[in-house]
Scaffold this motif. Structure first.
Motif, short mmCIF file in Angstrom:
data_model
loop_
_atom_site.label_atom_id
_atom_site.label_comp_id
_atom_site.label_asym_id
_atom_site.label_seq_id
_atom_site.Cartn_x
_atom_site.Cartn_y
_atom_site.Cartn_z
N ALA A 112 38.40 23.08 9.97
CA ALA A 112 38.04 22.25 11.29
C ALA A 112 37.06 23.10 12.06
O ALA A 112 37.02 24.26 11.72
N THR A 113 35.95 22.45 12.52
CA THR A 113 34.95 22.82 13.23
C THR A 113 35.34 23.00 14.94
O THR A 113 35.50 21.67 15.14
N THR A 114 35.21 23.90 15.62
CA THR A 114 35.36 23.95 16.85
C THR A 114 34.01 23.89 17.51
O THR A 114 33.07 24.54 17.45
N HIS A 115 33.93 22.79 18.63
CA HIS A 115 32.66 22.84 19.53
C HIS A 115 32.86 23.14 20.77
O HIS A 115 34.09 23.01 21.34
N THR A 116 32.27 24.01 21.30
CA THR A 116 32.34 24.43 22.59
C THR A 116 31.10 23.79 23.66
O THR A 116 30.09 23.63 23.15
N ALA A 117 31.40 23.65 24.98
CA ALA A 117 30.33 23.01 25.98
C ALA A 117 29.47 24.18 26.05
O ALA A 117 29.96 25.14 26.06
N PRO A 118 28.23 23.87 26.43
CA PRO A 118 27.20 24.94 26.80
C PRO A 118 27.66 25.48 28.09
O PRO A 118 28.33 24.78 28.99
N ASP A 119 27.10 26.62 28.09
CA ASP A 119 27.45 27.37 29.58
C ASP A 119 26.90 26.61 30.61
O ASP A 119 25.99 26.02 30.69
N ARG A 120 27.56 26.35 31.58
CA ARG A 120 27.01 25.74 32.97
C ARG A 120 27.28 26.41 34.20
O ARG A 120 28.53 27.31 34.21
N ASP A 121 26.44 26.58 35.22
CA ASP A 121 26.72 26.98 36.60
C ASP A 121 27.97 26.27 37.26
O ASP A 121 27.55 25.37 38.03
N VAL A 122 29.18 26.01 36.79
CA VAL A 122 30.18 25.43 37.54
C VAL A 122 30.93 26.39 38.33
O VAL A 122 31.53 27.69 37.71
N PRO A 123 31.14 25.84 39.55
CA PRO A 123 31.92 27.14 40.64
C PRO A 123 33.42 27.05 40.11
O PRO A 123 34.03 26.41 39.50
N ASP A 124 33.75 28.39 40.26
CA ASP A 124 35.26 28.47 40.03
C ASP A 124 36.06 27.98 41.12
O ASP A 124 35.74 28.03 42.30
N LEU A 125 37.03 27.22 40.64
CA LEU A 125 38.04 26.54 41.51
C LEU A 125 39.54 26.87 41.40
O LEU A 125 39.98 27.30 40.33
N ASP A 126 39.92 26.87 42.57
CA ASP A 126 41.37 27.50 42.65
C ASP A 126 42.25 26.11 42.32
O ASP A 126 41.73 24.87 42.44
N ALA A 127 43.57 26.23 42.29
CA ALA A 127 44.28 25.01 41.73
C ALA A 127 44.17 24.13 43.15
O ALA A 127 44.72 22.87 43.20
N ASP A 128 44.05 24.76 44.58
CA ASP A 128 44.35 23.88 45.72
C ASP A 128 42.76 23.13 45.82
O ASP A 128 42.70 22.23 46.76
N ASP A 129 41.92 23.55 44.93
CA ASP A 129 40.48 22.89 45.44
C ASP A 129 40.29 21.53 44.91
O ASP A 129 40.86 21.12 43.66
N ASP A 130 39.80 20.71 45.81
CA ASP A 130 39.64 19.24 45.28
C ASP A 130 38.20 19.22 44.77
O ASP A 130 37.27 19.49 45.46
N VAL A 131 37.95 18.70 43.62
CA VAL A 131 36.49 18.59 43.06
C VAL A 131 35.87 17.47 43.86
O VAL A 131 34.49 17.72 43.68
N ARG A 132 36.37 16.74 44.52
CA ARG A 132 35.86 15.74 45.55
C ARG A 132 35.04 16.53 46.70
O ARG A 132 34.15 15.95 47.17
#
Length: 71
Positions: A3-23
């Motif tokens: 099986a080949t595993t693909h990973t997404a490229p590194d992105r500058d995505v902010p760290d989100l807490d469980a309470d954060d709403d992406v909206r």
């Protein structure tokens, strides 16, 4: 067969807490008259407004880089 595993490229995505709403992850940007978004980040809406050239058709916009959801 292995099986080949693909990973997404590194992105500058902010760290989100469980309470954060992406909206709530909203950024300012400049939309050019031809419909392209300026390829740079702005620290604030005021910085985007100072950088934009409305006389050339630029518009300052706010958008959600995380999702294409209604805010």
């Amino acid at each position: 067969m292995s099986a080949t595993t693909h990973t997404a490229p590194d992105r500058d995505v902010p760290d989100l807490d469980a309470d954060d709403d992406v909206r709530d992850q909203v950024e300012a940007g400049v939309l050019f008259a031809d419909g392209r978004l300026a390829g740079r980040r702005f620290a604030s809406l005021a910085e985007a407004q100072a950088w934009a050239h409305p006389e050339l058709g630029d518009q300052v916009v706010e958008f959600n880089p995380v999702c294409d959801c209604s805010v």
